[in-house]
Design a protein around this motif. Structure first.
Motif, short mmCIF file in Angstrom:
data_model
loop_
_atom_site.label_atom_id
_atom_site.label_comp_id
_atom_site.label_asym_id
_atom_site.label_seq_id
_atom_site.Cartn_x
_atom_site.Cartn_y
_atom_site.Cartn_z
N THR A 8 41.58 71.11 103.66
CA THR A 8 42.23 71.05 104.96
C THR A 8 41.27 70.39 105.96
O THR A 8 40.09 70.20 105.66
N TYR A 9 41.77 70.13 107.15
CA TYR A 9 40.89 69.59 108.19
C TYR A 9 39.97 70.67 108.76
O TYR A 9 38.96 70.35 109.37
N HIS A 10 40.31 71.92 108.52
CA HIS A 10 39.37 72.99 108.85
C HIS A 10 38.13 72.85 107.95
O HIS A 10 36.99 72.97 108.42
N ASP A 11 38.38 72.59 106.66
CA ASP A 11 37.28 72.37 105.72
C ASP A 11 36.47 71.14 106.12
O ASP A 11 35.24 71.14 106.08
N ILE A 12 37.19 70.09 106.49
CA ILE A 12 36.53 68.84 106.87
C ILE A 12 35.67 69.04 108.12
O ILE A 12 34.54 68.56 108.19
N ALA A 13 36.21 69.76 109.09
CA ALA A 13 35.45 70.03 110.32
C ALA A 13 34.17 70.80 110.01
O ALA A 13 33.10 70.51 110.58
N LYS A 14 34.25 71.74 109.10
CA LYS A 14 33.07 72.52 108.71
C LYS A 14 32.02 71.63 108.07
O LYS A 14 30.82 71.72 108.38
N PHE B 258 31.11 63.28 100.11
CA PHE B 258 31.25 62.00 100.81
C PHE B 258 30.95 62.13 102.30
O PHE B 258 30.14 61.39 102.87
N LEU B 259 31.60 63.10 102.95
CA LEU B 259 31.42 63.26 104.39
C LEU B 259 30.03 63.79 104.73
O LEU B 259 29.43 63.39 105.74
N GLY B 260 29.53 64.69 103.89
CA GLY B 260 28.19 65.21 104.14
C GLY B 260 27.15 64.10 104.15
O GLY B 260 26.30 64.04 105.04
N LYS B 261 27.25 63.21 103.18
CA LYS B 261 26.31 62.09 103.09
C LYS B 261 26.53 61.12 104.26
O LYS B 261 25.56 60.63 104.87
N LEU B 262 27.79 60.84 104.57
CA LEU B 262 28.11 59.87 105.62
C LEU B 262 27.59 60.32 106.99
O LEU B 262 26.93 59.56 107.70
N TYR B 263 27.88 61.56 107.36
CA TYR B 263 27.52 62.02 108.69
C TYR B 263 26.06 62.44 108.80
O TYR B 263 25.49 62.37 109.89
N THR B 264 25.46 62.84 107.71
CA THR B 264 24.02 63.09 107.74
C THR B 264 23.27 61.79 107.98
O THR B 264 22.29 61.74 108.74
#
Length: 292
Positions: A207-213, A283-289
């Protein structure tokens, strides 16, 4: 001979590169391009280029002669896509193509009131026509490209601290486009996929809740998820100068996620890749880090 349509696009180009990496001789691969300006890129790789346009039946029928396997990467012209795809299928049949692989899309609702109606009908009609053509087929039901998630998250999320998208509590099982292309190359180099339909989705939906976290942890700051109404979402994007056509596409996919259209977990891709696909969190963890 393997022919890849849409060869200058991300999916088609990546598939060709994976074919080469997997040891397919360049002379056994053909790239369908629309004009001579696109030829040089493939000449450097030793890949044959053929000129053909989805709108020009004769160009397709000529290009497809001698082709055994054809990857039909779905076109981006939503208004004319059904007719274009029928041109490809009919030309392939005329040329004697033995096996077609088609990049379709993930869905649950095939009725006219589907939130993905803007993209659905051409895919559904293409699948039907392909099955009726007599050509051996494989259908890939692609979920949302994971590469597109930052667009839904918003390019200024680090500044605003908010993900603003009307997806409610719906889940999406997004997959990296490159991993879909790699799995497609694996299908093209083997012969056990005729008549198969594969769900190109991840093994876990989020979910986007997961994504936000995940984004919050990567940026090391609080990120909140807000699910506005579709109307409020559209007005907000319009005020930021986003074109109406883009707003329509993003809204449709957001509502589709809210209604569970993209909530499909499957191990099809994992089996074709021979490994677990990259997760949204990875993917998002690597991208935003990396953006810190």
């Amino acid at each position: 001979m393997i022919l890849v349509t849409g060869a200058t696009g991300h999916f088609g180009n990546a598939t060709i590169n994976f074919l080469l990496e997997k040891g397919v001789e360049a002379k056994r691969i053909s790239a369908l391009v629309r004009n001579e300006q696109s030829v040089d890129e493939f000449k450097k790789k030793g890949v044959k280029t053929l000129i053909g346009d989805y709108n020009n039946y004769n160009s397709l029928a000529t290009a497809f002669v001698g082709v055994e396997k054809l990857l039909l990467v779905s076109g981006s012209d939503l208004m004319n896509r059904t007719a274009q795809h029928l041109n490809v299928i009919n030309a392939a049949k005329e040329a004697g193509v033995k096996h077609m692989i088609y990049t379709s899309f993930q869905r649950r609702n095939e009725s006219e009131n589907s939130p993905l109606g803007i993209v659905a009908q051409s895919h559904i009609q293409t699948e039907k026509s392909l099955k009726e053509s007599g050509i051996d087929y494989t259908i890939l039901k692609n979920n949302l490209y994971m590469d597109f998630l930052p667009g839904f998250i918003g390019e200024k999320v680090a500044e605003t601290g908010v993900i603003f998208v009307p997806a409610e509590n719906g889940k999406v099982s997004a997959v990296l486009r490159s991993e879909m292309a790699e799995a497609t190359a694996n299908i093209l180099v083997t012969d056990s996929h005729i008549g198969k339909e594969y769900d190109f989705t991840n093994t876990t939906a989020v979910t986007y809740h997961d994504i936000a976290k995940t984004v919050s942890e990567a940026l090391e700051k609080p990120i909140n998820y807000i699910s506005p109404s579709v109307e409020e979402y559209g007005k907000t994007l319009a005020s930021q100068g986003v074109p109406a056509e883009v707003i329509g596409i993003f809204s449709s996919f957001a509502v589709a996620q809210a209604q569970g259209e993209l909530d499909k977990e499957s191990t099809d891709l994992e089996k074709l890749l021979g490994r677990r696909p990259t997760t949204v969190q990875e993917f998002l963890g690597k991208l935003y880090t990396a953006n810190l």
